[in-house]
Structures are given as C-alpha cells and as structure tokens.
Write a protein that holds these residues in place. Sequence first.
Motif, PDB file in Angstrom:
ATOM      1  N   UNK A 160       0.882  -1.138  -0.027  1.00 26.81           N
ATOM      2  CA  UNK A 160       0.064  -0.007  -0.257  1.00 26.81           C
ATOM      3  C   UNK A 160       0.919   1.348  -0.065  1.00 26.81           C
ATOM      4  N   UNK A 161       2.218   1.188   0.275  1.00 26.16           N
ATOM      5  CA  UNK A 161       2.829   2.408   0.166  1.00 26.16           C
ATOM      6  C   UNK A 161       2.928   3.079  -1.080  1.00 26.16           C
ATOM      7  N   UNK A 162       2.725   2.561  -2.149  1.00 25.33           N
ATOM      8  CA  UNK A 162       2.570   3.105  -3.529  1.00 25.33           C
ATOM      9  C   UNK A 162       1.482   4.078  -3.508  1.00 25.33           C
ATOM     10  N   UNK A 163       0.527   3.843  -2.646  1.00 20.73           N
ATOM     11  CA  UNK A 163      -0.950   4.834  -2.529  1.00 20.73           C
ATOM     12  C   UNK A 163      -0.905   5.768  -1.296  1.00 20.73           C
ATOM     13  N   UNK A 164      -0.370   5.144  -0.104  1.00 23.00           N
ATOM     14  CA  UNK A 164      -0.602   5.830   1.128  1.00 23.00           C
ATOM     15  C   UNK A 164       0.698   6.813   1.137  1.00 23.00           C
ATOM     16  N   UNK A 165       0.227   8.257   1.468  1.00 27.51           N
ATOM     17  CA  UNK A 165       0.851   9.364   1.732  1.00 27.51           C
ATOM     18  C   UNK A 165       0.901   9.962   2.932  1.00 27.51           C
TER      19      UNK A 165
END
Length: 270
Positions: A160-165
């Motif tokens: 999810x780090x590709x989306x989570x900011x």
Amino acid sequence: MAPLLPKFIRRRIILRRIRNNDESTVEVDLVDAHLSASMKRDLVDALRRNTVATTLWFTGNDLGDDGALEVVDSLRHNGTVRHLILGVNGIGTRGAEAVAGLLEERETRLEVLCMGSNDVGEGGARALGEALSSTDSSLKELYLRNCDIGDKGALSLARPLSKNAGLRDIWLGGNAISDDGAKAFAEALGYNEAVRILDLSNNDIGDAGGEALMEALTRNHTVFNIDIEGNRIQDERIIADITALTEINAKGDPSRAGELKEEYLERSKR
C-alpha cells in the motif's frame, strides 16, 4: 516525596477521571496495570463517552483478542483518541484484524498504532495493509516489532505504500523478514515520498535484500533512516552505502539529493 499509590487505587482514580472527562486523562497510562475483567469492561464503557483522551497506553495487560475487540468497539464511538498503544497483550490475528477495521473508519483518526510483541502474524499484517491502502488513512506511525509477520506480512504492508501518503514511520524489527520482504519495501520506496523511518532490524535479510534497499535509496530522497542492524548482510559496502544515502536524505534538500548521491557513489567505486 509522596508515596506511590497502590495499583488498584490508581486504577480506580483513572477510571473515575475518564468517566468525568477530566483534563488529566488526555494521556491515559495503564501500562502493566493488571486489569481485572470487570475493570477492563468498566474502562471500555467509560471510553465510549470520553471526549478528552488522545493517547491510550494499554501495554502489558493481557487483553487478548477479546479485549482488543472491546477496545476497538469503544473507540468506534470515540473521535478523540489519536495514539493507541497495545503492545505485549497476547493479541493474535483476530484482534489485529479488528484494529485494522478501526483504521478504515472515518470517525476514528488514529495517528499512532503500536502492537509490538503480539502474535499479529501474516493474517493481521494483511488486514493492516488493506486498511493502509486507503489514500484517506490518517496513520502516521506503525509499530509492529516482534509480531511474527514474516515475508508475506511484509509484502502486505509494503504494497500500500505506493498509494499511502501519510505513513511516516514503520517499525518491523524482529519479524523473520528475509530478502523477499526487503525487496518488497525497496520496490515500494521507489513510489513513496512519505516514509521517513523504516526499521528492519533483527530480521533475516541478506546481501540481496540489502542491495535492493541500497538501490532504492538512489531514487528515494525522503527516507532518512533504514535500520538494518542485526541482519545477515555480509557485504560491509552495502551497509556503508545505505548509511551514507540516508544521511544525504536527512539533510532535507531533495533538489540536490540525486546529485550528492551520484557524487558519493562515484567516490565509493574508487
């Protein structure tokens, strides 16, 4: 110096203050409080109506999955708690899944979640990863040291780090994570500009995983600390490069980070 109050009296005082929305309960400290079953129920009930507490320290109270579910249920009715500390409580996958569900509710805006030294496992990590996939996630710090999540759990949290900011600090020491898990985080760091601290200490990462993290740092200019102490990395150059590249990031000048890294890597080849 005033004598320390017996724990049972201290527990009652804290409970009364929580019920009364006393300002002294902004941070509720119930670490190793030896809570009885009835006291746990009373606390959970009081938290449903409390509008003051922002930090709950429940470390070391043997809550188990059932206790975790009760805490989660109480916080669904509480919009003020931002920091939830549940370390060393015998919480397993079922309890972790319940906590993950809490992260997905808009009324609950947790910023810090600590579940260290619980049996979260890959199932609990998967549920937490799914919750973090939301771009609306409010969580900034996630502590899951010694939670037996393994590589599959690491993959669930890295994806999810590709989306989570929003997530800034991720603590995953002592989780039997090997090269596959390290590579998953290395790939994620290629897309993520929010994470500042990634703790992968005391795992099972070797040179291949370390190399992947080092390569990721040539592109990522925001992570300023990757802890890889206590792993199986044999190539000291990898460790030195990770340290140097994160130190460049820590200087806080992303516009020059790429240039400085190129200069460093060129010098290190000589």
